[in-house]
Design a protein around this motif. Structure first.
Motif, PDB file in Angstrom:
ATOM      1  N   ILE A 282       0.835  -1.205   0.000  1.00 37.34           N
ATOM      2  CA  ILE A 282       0.000   0.000   0.000  1.00 37.34           C
ATOM      3  C   ILE A 282       0.869   1.254   0.000  1.00 37.34           C
ATOM      4  CG2 ILE A 282      -1.647   1.341   1.365  1.00 37.34           C
ATOM      5  CD1 ILE A 282      -2.841  -1.340   2.290  1.00 37.34           C
ATOM      6  N   LEU A 283       1.919   1.243   0.852  1.00 42.03           N
ATOM      7  CA  LEU A 283       2.829   2.387   0.914  1.00 42.03           C
ATOM      8  C   LEU A 283       3.512   2.601  -0.433  1.00 42.03           C
ATOM      9  CD1 LEU A 283       4.518   1.953   4.414  1.00 42.03           C
ATOM     10  CD2 LEU A 283       2.928   3.741   3.715  1.00 42.03           C
ATOM     11  N   ALA A 284       3.966   1.483  -1.041  1.00 40.09           N
ATOM     12  CA  ALA A 284       4.654   1.590  -2.327  1.00 40.09           C
ATOM     13  C   ALA A 284       3.696   2.121  -3.402  1.00 40.09           C
ATOM     14  CB  ALA A 284       5.216   0.232  -2.732  1.00 40.09           C
ATOM     15  N   LYS A 285       2.448   1.630  -3.376  1.00 40.64           N
ATOM     16  CA  LYS A 285       1.473   2.079  -4.362  1.00 40.64           C
ATOM     17  C   LYS A 285       1.164   3.559  -4.194  1.00 40.64           C
ATOM     18  CE  LYS A 285      -3.114   1.023  -6.241  1.00 40.64           C
ATOM     19  NZ  LYS A 285      -4.302   0.163  -6.141  1.00 40.64           N
ATOM     20  N   ASN A 286       1.022   3.997  -2.918  1.00 39.63           N
ATOM     21  CA  ASN A 286       0.745   5.405  -2.653  1.00 39.63           C
ATOM     22  C   ASN A 286       1.898   6.289  -3.102  1.00 39.63           C
ATOM     23  OD1 ASN A 286      -1.750   4.821  -1.592  1.00 39.63           O
ATOM     24  ND2 ASN A 286      -1.044   4.772   0.529  1.00 39.63           N
ATOM     25  N   MET A 287       3.136   5.835  -2.800  1.00 35.22           N
ATOM     26  CA  MET A 287       4.311   6.605  -3.206  1.00 35.22           C
ATOM     27  C   MET A 287       4.394   6.714  -4.728  1.00 35.22           C
ATOM     28  SD  MET A 287       7.209   5.280  -0.501  1.00 35.22           S
ATOM     29  CE  MET A 287       8.482   6.270  -1.292  1.00 35.22           C
ATOM     30  N   LEU A 288       4.085   5.590  -5.425  1.00 35.54           N
ATOM     31  CA  LEU A 288       4.123   5.598  -6.886  1.00 35.54           C
ATOM     32  C   LEU A 288       3.041   6.519  -7.450  1.00 35.54           C
ATOM     33  CD1 LEU A 288       5.237   4.574  -9.558  1.00 35.54           C
ATOM     34  CD2 LEU A 288       3.704   2.608  -9.375  1.00 35.54           C
ATOM     35  N   ASN A 289       1.834   6.437  -6.878  1.00 38.29           N
ATOM     36  CA  ASN A 289       0.745   7.294  -7.357  1.00 38.29           C
ATOM     37  C   ASN A 289       1.076   8.767  -7.172  1.00 38.29           C
ATOM     38  OD1 ASN A 289      -0.807   5.125  -8.163  1.00 38.29           O
ATOM     39  ND2 ASN A 289      -1.926   4.991  -6.241  1.00 38.29           N
ATOM     40  N   ASN A 290       1.668   9.090  -5.998  1.00 38.35           N
ATOM     41  CA  ASN A 290       2.060  10.477  -5.747  1.00 38.35           C
ATOM     42  C   ASN A 290       3.122  10.936  -6.741  1.00 38.35           C
ATOM     43  OD1 ASN A 290       0.325  10.672  -3.573  1.00 38.35           O
ATOM     44  ND2 ASN A 290       1.870  10.088  -2.067  1.00 38.35           N
ATOM     45  N   ALA A 291       4.053  10.018  -7.041  1.00 44.05           N
ATOM     46  CA  ALA A 291       5.112  10.360  -7.995  1.00 44.05           C
ATOM     47  C   ALA A 291       4.541  10.534  -9.398  1.00 44.05           C
ATOM     48  CB  ALA A 291       6.205   9.295  -7.971  1.00 44.05           C
ATOM     49  N   LEU A 292       3.623   9.630  -9.790  1.00 49.18           N
ATOM     50  CA  LEU A 292       3.053   9.686 -11.130  1.00 49.18           C
ATOM     51  C   LEU A 292       2.263  10.969 -11.359  1.00 49.18           C
ATOM     52  CD1 LEU A 292       1.854   5.997 -11.659  1.00 49.18           C
ATOM     53  CD2 LEU A 292       3.807   7.134 -12.707  1.00 49.18           C
ATOM     54  N   GLU A 293       1.643  11.490 -10.280  1.00 52.08           N
ATOM     55  CA  GLU A 293       0.880  12.722 -10.418  1.00 52.08           C
ATOM     56  C   GLU A 293       1.777  13.897 -10.802  1.00 52.08           C
ATOM     57  OE1 GLU A 293      -1.215  13.253  -6.790  1.00 52.08           O
ATOM     58  OE2 GLU A 293      -2.671  11.649  -7.192  1.00 52.08           O
ATOM     59  N   LYS A 294       3.061  13.790 -10.449  1.00 50.71           N
ATOM     60  CA  LYS A 294       3.999  14.872 -10.749  1.00 50.71           C
ATOM     61  C   LYS A 294       4.540  14.786 -12.180  1.00 50.71           C
ATOM     62  CE  LYS A 294       5.553  14.914  -5.921  1.00 50.71           C
ATOM     63  NZ  LYS A 294       6.731  14.733  -5.030  1.00 50.71           N
ATOM     64  N   LEU A 295       4.354  13.647 -12.839  1.00 57.92           N
ATOM     65  CA  LEU A 295       4.910  13.461 -14.171  1.00 57.92           C
ATOM     66  C   LEU A 295       4.034  14.109 -15.243  1.00 57.92           C
ATOM     67  CD1 LEU A 295       6.027   9.691 -14.076  1.00 57.92           C
ATOM     68  CD2 LEU A 295       7.337  11.725 -13.448  1.00 57.92           C
ATOM     69  N   THR A 296       4.701  14.705 -16.219  1.00 58.79           N
ATOM     70  CA  THR A 296       3.969  15.210 -17.382  1.00 58.79           C
ATOM     71  C   THR A 296       3.583  14.037 -18.280  1.00 58.79           C
ATOM     72  OG1 THR A 296       5.956  15.496 -18.713  1.00 58.79           O
ATOM     73  CG2 THR A 296       5.316  17.335 -17.283  1.00 58.79           C
ATOM     74  N   GLU A 297       2.703  14.313 -19.253  1.00 58.95           N
ATOM     75  CA  GLU A 297       2.283  13.253 -20.177  1.00 58.95           C
ATOM     76  C   GLU A 297       3.487  12.725 -20.962  1.00 58.95           C
ATOM     77  OE1 GLU A 297      -0.792  12.538 -23.941  1.00 58.95           O
ATOM     78  OE2 GLU A 297      -0.793  14.432 -22.824  1.00 58.95           O
ATOM     79  N   GLN A 298       4.382  13.642 -21.367  1.00 55.33           N
ATOM     80  CA  GLN A 298       5.561  13.235 -22.132  1.00 55.33           C
ATOM     81  C   GLN A 298       6.490  12.357 -21.285  1.00 55.33           C
ATOM     82  OE1 GLN A 298       5.808  13.263 -25.167  1.00 55.33           O
ATOM     83  NE2 GLN A 298       7.447  14.489 -26.065  1.00 55.33           N
ATOM     84  N   GLU A 299       6.629  12.722 -19.998  1.00 49.63           N
ATOM     85  CA  GLU A 299       7.487  11.929 -19.102  1.00 49.63           C
ATOM     86  C   GLU A 299       6.895  10.536 -18.870  1.00 49.63           C
ATOM     87  OE1 GLU A 299       9.268  15.754 -16.587  1.00 49.63           O
ATOM     88  OE2 GLU A 299       7.584  14.594 -15.823  1.00 49.63           O
ATOM     89  N   GLN A 300       5.573  10.457 -18.759  1.00 50.68           N
ATOM     90  CA  GLN A 300       4.935   9.149 -18.607  1.00 50.68           C
ATOM     91  C   GLN A 300       5.147   8.294 -19.852  1.00 50.68           C
ATOM     92  OE1 GLN A 300       0.879   9.163 -17.163  1.00 50.68           O
ATOM     93  NE2 GLN A 300       1.214  11.004 -15.930  1.00 50.68           N
ATOM     94  N   ASN A 301       5.082   8.907 -21.007  1.00 47.41           N
ATOM     95  CA  ASN A 301       5.307   8.161 -22.245  1.00 47.41           C
ATOM     96  C   ASN A 301       6.729   7.620 -22.306  1.00 47.41           C
ATOM     97  OD1 ASN A 301       2.698   8.653 -23.124  1.00 47.41           O
ATOM     98  ND2 ASN A 301       3.256  10.528 -24.211  1.00 47.41           N
ATOM     99  N   ILE A 302       7.676   8.441 -21.904  1.00 50.93           N
ATOM    100  CA  ILE A 302       9.073   7.998 -21.916  1.00 50.93           C
ATOM    101  C   ILE A 302       9.289   6.885 -20.894  1.00 50.93           C
ATOM    102  CG2 ILE A 302      11.424   8.726 -21.302  1.00 50.93           C
ATOM    103  CD1 ILE A 302      10.884  11.327 -22.760  1.00 50.93           C
ATOM    104  N   ALA A 303       8.615   6.990 -19.739  1.00 53.55           N
ATOM    105  CA  ALA A 303       8.723   5.922 -18.737  1.00 53.55           C
ATOM    106  C   ALA A 303       8.232   4.595 -19.312  1.00 53.55           C
ATOM    107  CB  ALA A 303       7.925   6.288 -17.487  1.00 53.55           C
ATOM    108  N   GLN A 304       7.151   4.647 -20.088  1.00 58.74           N
ATOM    109  CA  GLN A 304       6.637   3.427 -20.711  1.00 58.74           C
ATOM    110  C   GLN A 304       7.628   2.872 -21.729  1.00 58.74           C
ATOM    111  OE1 GLN A 304       3.968   1.771 -19.770  1.00 58.74           O
ATOM    112  NE2 GLN A 304       3.601   3.334 -18.184  1.00 58.74           N
ATOM    113  N   GLU A 305       8.316   3.750 -22.446  1.00 57.19           N
ATOM    114  CA  GLU A 305       9.327   3.305 -23.404  1.00 57.19           C
ATOM    115  C   GLU A 305      10.509   2.648 -22.688  1.00 57.19           C
ATOM    116  OE1 GLU A 305       9.114   3.704 -26.999  1.00 57.19           O
ATOM    117  OE2 GLU A 305       7.084   3.858 -26.219  1.00 57.19           O
TER     118      GLU A 305
END
Length: 350
Positions: A282-305
């Protein structure tokens, strides 16, 4: 008058909402990129060792040897935490490197909560992680208990006769227990209890007798229930003390007691491990969700790549951007996700 009361309540609620901790320090080896871990210890039987499930955060020192942990993600109640310096050489094995077996690895235990500001300065003799300056008066009590331990060890080593051992056991059990109650912090008493009842210490034999001749242990259970009724360590202590008292009072049925003890400990261990695993997920999921909220759409796309194991050049080609732009986005990913490599990015998303 009612308006003033409402205004006061709003200020108090606002202050509570902005509470956060700050744990800062400096190590004697003033060099950058020394790894520092912050851990929480919910199981008092794991005070003397590190485990992956305890670690909350990690950081590195700057060029002056300074480190800093801050945020608002800790528990509002007091808990026992550890700052651990991992300064092992690269030649150390993975187990030695992580668990701090090498001599360059150091740690300190302290009590804190989400509202505390704590500094870990180098000592007068330039020692690392041995002093605490805190807004929480309970933060230093574990160090005070360690001083009592050293004094006790001196007494026991002075004369190693059975008579001296019995006298010193009685004296030091009373000293530790009175000191623990005077602190008015059950976490410190758990720290003492873990030491006195440890099966690997000379104190364990006397503990088995002491548990039947005093109400201190029952009182400690009541103090834990009063201050930390929902904590894992409170339930663990209640179970352990009940088993130990039962064993001490029923020596004639030792075999059946051992079966019950093993079964209880096994059940407790299973439930405790399940609880810790679920909590960490749960802690890891919350930390990841909080981090993902800070990412731009372009950064999320690059993370997927990156998850597809593509190189910077391949990412640039697929997304019709330059390689330097890809590198800039990846550096931003490192900062926002608090990671240092592509592999850590993959671990976060997994």
């Amino acid at each position: 008058m009612s308006r003033k009361l409402i205004f006061t309540l709003l200020i108090l609620l606002s202050a509570k909402g902005f509470s956060q901790y700050s744990f800062k320090g400096q190590i004697a080896d003033k060099a950058s990129n020394n790894i520092i871990y912050l851990s929480i210890i919910e199981d008092y039987r794991k005070l003397d060792r590190l485990s992956m499930e305890q670690i909350l955060k990690k950081t590195t020192t700057d060029s002056l040897g300074n480190f800093n942990f801050e945020g608002d993600n800790l528990i509002d109640e007091n808990r026992i935490y550890r700052i651990h310096l991992d300064n092992c050489p690269e030649t150390a094995s993975n187990s030695e490197h992580f668990f701090g077996s090498c001599e360059n690895s150091k740690s300190i235990l302290f009590i804190a909560n989400n509202n505390d500001t704590i500094t870990f300065p180098t000592s007068f003799s330039n020692e690392t992680l041995c002093e605490i300056i805190s807004t929480n008066k309970q933060s230093t009590v574990l160090l005070e208990i360690d001083v009592l331990k050293e004094q006790m060890a001196f007494d026991f080593n002075d004369f190693r006769s059975d008579a001296n051992r019995k006298l010193n056991s009685k004296k030091w059990f009373s000293t530790f227990q009175n000191f623990g109650k005077s602190i008015d912090e059950p976490l410190a008493e758990l720290y003492i209890f873990n030491f006195l009842s440890d099966k690997g210490n000379e104190t364990h034999n006397y503990y088995q007798k002491d548990i039947t001749s005093t109400d201190y242990y029952t009182g400690l259970g009541e103090r834990l229930m009063s201050k930390y009724p929902n904590a894992t360590f409170t339930e663990l202590y209640k179970t352990e003390i009940a088993i130990d008292q039962l064993m001490a009072n029923n020596k004639t049925s030792q075999n059946s007691i051992w079966k019950w003890l093993l079964s209880s400990l096994l059940t407790l261990s299973i439930f405790l491990n399940i609880f810790l695993i679920l909590r960490n997920k749960i802690l890891a999921k919350n930390m990841l969700n909080n981090a993902l909220e800070k990412l731009t759409e372009q950064e999320q796309n690059i993370a997927q790549e990156i998850l597809k194991n593509k190189t910077n050049k391949e990412i640039a080609s697929d997304m019709f951007i330059s390689v330097s732009t890809v590198k800039t986005h990846i550096n931003n990913l490192y900062k926002k996700l608090n990671v240092n490599s592509r592999e850590e990015i993959k671990q976060r998303f997994q």
